[in-house]
Design a protein around this motif. Structure first.
Motif, PDB file in Angstrom:
ATOM      1  N   LEU A   1      -1.698   4.253   3.551  1.00  0.00           N
ATOM      2  CA  LEU A   1      -2.323   5.581   3.638  1.00  0.00           C
ATOM      3  C   LEU A   1      -1.205   6.598   3.895  1.00  0.00           C
ATOM      4  CD1 LEU A   1      -5.402   4.474   5.760  1.00  0.00           C
ATOM      5  CD2 LEU A   1      -5.478   5.250   3.381  1.00  0.00           C
ATOM      6  N   GLY A   2      -0.791   6.707   5.142  1.00  0.00           N
ATOM      7  CA  GLY A   2       0.348   7.584   5.467  1.00  0.00           C
ATOM      8  C   GLY A   2      -0.048   9.028   5.687  1.00  0.00           C
ATOM      9  N   ASP A   3       0.927   9.825   6.117  1.00  0.00           N
ATOM     10  CA  ASP A   3       0.703  11.257   6.358  1.00  0.00           C
ATOM     11  C   ASP A   3       0.518  11.972   5.031  1.00  0.00           C
ATOM     12  OD1 ASP A   3       0.962  11.175   9.146  1.00  0.00           O
ATOM     13  OD2 ASP A   3       3.135  11.506   9.082  1.00  0.00           O
ATOM     14  N   GLY A   4      -0.718  12.038   4.575  1.00  0.00           N
ATOM     15  CA  GLY A   4      -0.990  12.656   3.278  1.00  0.00           C
ATOM     16  C   GLY A   4      -1.012  14.168   3.352  1.00  0.00           C
ATOM     17  N   ARG A   5      -1.285  14.675   4.557  1.00  0.00           N
ATOM     18  CA  ARG A   5      -1.233  16.132   4.709  1.00  0.00           C
ATOM     19  C   ARG A   5      -0.735  16.505   6.097  1.00  0.00           C
ATOM     20  NH1 ARG A   5      -7.120  18.369   5.524  1.00  0.00           N
ATOM     21  NH2 ARG A   5      -8.098  16.538   6.368  1.00  0.00           N
TER      22      ARG A   5
ATOM     23  N   SER B   1       0.117  11.515  -0.263  1.00  0.00           N
ATOM     24  CA  SER B   1      -1.094  12.310  -0.523  1.00  0.00           C
ATOM     25  C   SER B   1      -2.048  11.629  -1.507  1.00  0.00           C
ATOM     26  CB  SER B   1      -0.730  13.698  -1.042  1.00  0.00           C
ATOM     27  OG  SER B   1       0.012  14.396  -0.075  1.00  0.00           O
ATOM     28  N   ARG B   2      -1.616  10.550  -2.104  1.00  0.00           N
ATOM     29  CA  ARG B   2      -2.440   9.840  -3.096  1.00  0.00           C
ATOM     30  C   ARG B   2      -3.006  10.845  -4.099  1.00  0.00           C
ATOM     31  NH1 ARG B   2      -6.316   6.659   0.545  1.00  0.00           N
ATOM     32  NH2 ARG B   2      -6.062   8.490   1.843  1.00  0.00           N
ATOM     33  N   THR B   3      -4.352  10.934  -4.240  1.00  0.00           N
ATOM     34  CA  THR B   3      -4.871  11.853  -5.258  1.00  0.00           C
ATOM     35  C   THR B   3      -5.221  13.217  -4.679  1.00  0.00           C
ATOM     36  OG1 THR B   3      -7.031  10.975  -4.823  1.00  0.00           O
ATOM     37  CG2 THR B   3      -5.846   9.991  -6.662  1.00  0.00           C
TER      38      THR B   3
ATOM     39  N   ASP C   1      -4.508  16.886  -2.172  1.00  0.00           N
ATOM     40  CA  ASP C   1      -3.536  17.978  -2.330  1.00  0.00           C
ATOM     41  C   ASP C   1      -2.616  18.243  -1.142  1.00  0.00           C
ATOM     42  OD1 ASP C   1      -5.320  19.048  -0.553  1.00  0.00           O
ATOM     43  OD2 ASP C   1      -6.152  20.543  -1.928  1.00  0.00           O
ATOM     44  N   GLY C   2      -2.915  17.634   0.000  1.00  0.00           N
ATOM     45  CA  GLY C   2      -2.058  17.837   1.162  1.00  0.00           C
ATOM     46  C   GLY C   2      -2.375  19.076   1.982  1.00  0.00           C
ATOM     47  N   PHE C   3      -3.415  19.809   1.561  1.00  0.00           N
ATOM     48  CA  PHE C   3      -3.745  21.042   2.278  1.00  0.00           C
ATOM     49  C   PHE C   3      -4.970  20.846   3.171  1.00  0.00           C
ATOM     50  CE2 PHE C   3      -1.509  22.493  -1.592  1.00  0.00           C
ATOM     51  CZ  PHE C   3      -0.405  23.026  -0.940  1.00  0.00           C
TER      52      PHE C   3
HETATM   53  P1  AMP Z   1      -8.393  10.725   7.565  1.00  0.00           P
HETATM   54  O1  AMP Z   1      -9.329   9.575   7.715  1.00  0.00           O
HETATM   55  O2  AMP Z   1      -9.037  12.046   7.341  1.00  0.00           O
HETATM   56  O3  AMP Z   1      -7.456  10.794   8.735  1.00  0.00           O
HETATM   57  O4  AMP Z   1      -7.486  10.514   6.260  1.00  0.00           O
HETATM   58  C1  AMP Z   1      -7.235   9.283   5.643  1.00  0.00           C
HETATM   59  C2  AMP Z   1      -6.034   9.387   4.757  1.00  0.00           C
HETATM   60  O5  AMP Z   1      -6.219  10.394   3.769  1.00  0.00           O
HETATM   61  C3  AMP Z   1      -4.736   9.734   5.463  1.00  0.00           C
HETATM   62  O6  AMP Z   1      -3.704   9.054   4.819  1.00  0.00           O
HETATM   63  C4  AMP Z   1      -4.633  11.221   5.236  1.00  0.00           C
HETATM   64  O7  AMP Z   1      -3.314  11.677   5.315  1.00  0.00           O
HETATM   65  C5  AMP Z   1      -5.185  11.356   3.830  1.00  0.00           C
HETATM   66  N1  AMP Z   1      -5.720  12.689   3.558  1.00  0.00           N
HETATM   67  C6  AMP Z   1      -6.821  13.274   4.085  1.00  0.00           C
HETATM   68  N2  AMP Z   1      -6.999  14.512   3.591  1.00  0.00           N
HETATM   69  C7  AMP Z   1      -5.978  14.738   2.728  1.00  0.00           C
HETATM   70  C8  AMP Z   1      -5.589  15.833   1.892  1.00  0.00           C
HETATM   71  N3  AMP Z   1      -6.280  16.961   1.841  1.00  0.00           N
HETATM   72  N4  AMP Z   1      -4.466  15.685   1.159  1.00  0.00           N
HETATM   73  C9  AMP Z   1      -3.740  14.559   1.199  1.00  0.00           C
HETATM   74  N5  AMP Z   1      -4.064  13.506   1.934  1.00  0.00           N
HETATM   75  C10 AMP Z   1      -5.159  13.577   2.703  1.00  0.00           C
END
Ligand code: AMP
Ligand code: MG
Length: 530
Positions: free
Chosen positions: A101-105, A133-135, A137-139
């Motif tokens: 998963l990782g820090d996507g945003r 960020s996978r699919t 947007d990171g915002f």
């Molecule tokens: P969460 O359960 O909301 O903490 O998110 C699960 C995963 O999705 C984590 O790896 C987040 O960084 C990623 N993620 C959530 N929202 C976004 C976003 N808008 N853009 C990119 N990655 C996201």
């Protein structure tokens, strides 16, 4: 005014090898992190900040209101030697292994040494895409950022372990979201929150290298966390690994007990959202209990299975700890002590929960309360209370505050408690008899103590908040903020700084959920879209 300057520590980036690819595109990363720059924003505006957090990291009020602060904490400018990075981790989502998963945003701006010699990581949430960020947007949109900002600060003042929020800024850019996942995407204002914690490492940070059989990175990570945030345990060794796992179990246990005490439902207790230092992290579709309901989940994505409902948070925490145990097993190579730690979690939780309930009710537990075979009038009182509060819609927060000054004269009991019921038609003769039966047993146990009644109520009011971030209040603050009106947001931030105090000028924020909010999106249920 002096320019903003931090003592950088860069411990994480100096300890681990960076992802060697420098470009920013979604991919599998075998390292612990990737360097990535926040995305520049069109026209940032600072909406809110926390004075206490600023102080903690050595910033003056003047610096907080400077243009430099705004640029830095909205992702537009970096200070000298700052090398922002996103962390790599995996996790179980809704019970299923999700891989990387990782820090996507989220982007770590810097790891700093604070003026009192602690360490903090400053992290921007919503500052643009990363290799994780996978699919997406990171915002982040304004509504979810307001929720994170207000709630993490409220939790801190409630005495619940949590990541903090330094600032909340609008980016000036729009972000497109399909809030209900129903094909009606629309543009919403984008925002960035700067979160602050000693560690953003999650259970999933260990799970990922373990799943990849990367024993070297796994060991390095465990050693790093122990040396950095559990130094009192001593230098890493097999015994210290076990002591560490036990402490993670204990911190997690305490965290959930606190959630149950204040009526907080996390909503997405996936293993990537579990902090290794035992803080509440990742404020997404969380919710606050209005009418007490152990079966309530705020998360619409969780509406079917209700995996993350209020009443099972301890079980889920234990399940998550079990996944962490599996992940670190290669370092310990012995099942028994890990199983023991997990079993202890249940026992500890039971005891801490009872201790917490006793404090909420202002009664004293007998000295032998936790010895085997001890009959527990108190424990049955607590369980019966849960059933009572669920019999008819009863506001949890108001109930405990009213209980603190329950009149001695029974003829006033019902009128005294009336304000915590959502629907007076539900107060039947049957209900009344169950209520009175419970209150009678309760007052007897409470009066066993030789403490003065006024001291008992005072102590109760120190663990039972008057003010919590009710779901509808957060939603109202959001709707106004979307119209550039930040008055409610600021009022809520202020009142929630002293959640246990009577603040008569803010009485309206202690009232129960109004009827219009019962089934309104944002007030009673939330999607993960943020
Ligand atoms: P969460 O359960 O909301 O903490 O998110 C699960 C995963 O999705 C984590 O790896 C987040 O960084 C990623 N993620 C959530 N929202 C976004 C976003 N808008 N853009 C990119 N990655 C996201
Ligand atoms: Mg998360």
């Amino acid at each position: 005014m002096s320019a903003i300057k931090f003592t950088l520590d860069n411990k994480f980036t100096n300890t681990f090898t960076a992802d060697e690819i420098a470009e920013n595109y979604p991919r599998q990363v075998m390292s612990a992190y990737s360097f990535v720059a926040p995305k520049k924003t069109a026209m940032p505006t600072l909406i809110a900040s926390s004075e206490l957090v600023a102080q903690q990291i050595g910033l003056t009020e003047e610096q907080v209101s400077s243009p430099e602060f705004l640029q830095l904490f909205s992702g537009n400018g970096l200070l000298e030697n700052m090398q922002p990075f996103a962390m790599c981790y995996g996790g179980h989502q809704f019970g299923h292994w999700a891989g990387q998963l990782g820090d996507g945003r989220a982007i770590n701006l810097a790891e700093i040494i604070t003026p009192n010699n602690g360490h903090k990581t400053l992290q921007l949430k919503g500052a643009g895409p990363t290799p994780y960020s996978r699919t997406a947007d990171g915002f982040a949109v304004l509504r979810s950022s307001v929720r994170e900002f207000l709630c993490s600060e409220a939790m801190f003042h409630l005495g619940v372990a949590t990541t903090r929020a330094l600032s909340l800024s609008l980016t000036g850019d729009n972000v497109v979201r399909d809030m209900f996942y129903d094909g009606h995407a629309k543009a919403e204002p984008g925002a960035v929150v700067c979160r602050v914690s000693s560690s953003f490492i999650r259970f999933g940070s260990f799970q990922l290298p373990s799943s990849r059989k990367d024993l070297s990175l796994l060991t390095q990570l465990v050693d790093y966390v122990i040396e950095r945030d559990f130094a009192h345990l001593g230098a890493p060794s097999t015994e210290v690994y076990l002591a560490w796992f036990n402490e993670v179990c204990n911190r997690t246990c305490k965290l959930v007990v606190d959630w149950m005490r204040v009526g907080f439902v996390h909503g997405v207790m996936n293993t990537d959202n579990m902090s290794i230092i035992g803080e509440t992290i990742d404020y997404g579709p969380y919710g606050w209990i209005d009418n007490f309901d152990l079966n309530w989940t705020p998360n619409t994505t969780d509406a079917n299975g209700k995996r993350y409902r209020f009443g099972v948070q301890a079980e889920i925490a234990q399940w998550n700890l079990f996944q962490l145990a599996n992940a670190i097993f290669p370092l310990i190579k012995d099942v028994e002590p890990l199983e023991k730690a997990l079993n202890n979690f249940s026992k500890n939780y039971q005891q801490q929960w009872q201790t917490m309930m006793a404090a909420k009710l202002g009664i004293e537990l007998p000295v032998d309360a936790f010895t085997e075979g001890a009959s527990s009038l108190e424990r049955s009182l607590f369980i019966d209370l849960e059933n009572l509060l669920m019999m008819i819609e009863t506001d949890m927060t108001i109930f405990y505050r009213r209980l603190a000054d329950l009149p001695d004269d029974k003829s006033f009991w019902l009128s005294h408690l009336k304000t915590c019921f959502y629907n007076e038609n539900e107060i039947t003769a049957d209900y009344k008899s169950v209520l009175f039966n419970w209150l009678e047993r309760y007052s007897q146990l409470r009066d066993n103590s030789n403490k003065h009644r006024s001291d008992i109520s005072k102590a109760m009011n120190e663990v039972n908040p008057k003010y919590v971030l009710r779901n509808y209040l957060a939603q109202q603050a959001i709707e106004l903020a979307e119209k550039q009106d930040y008055t409610l947001l600021k009022q809520l931030q202020k009142v929630l700084e002293n959640p246990y105090d009577e603040q008569p000028e803010y009485d309206q924020f202690a009232e129960k959920r109004p009827d219009w909010a019962k089934n309104k999106a944002g007030c009673s249920m939330l999607s993960c879209s943020s």
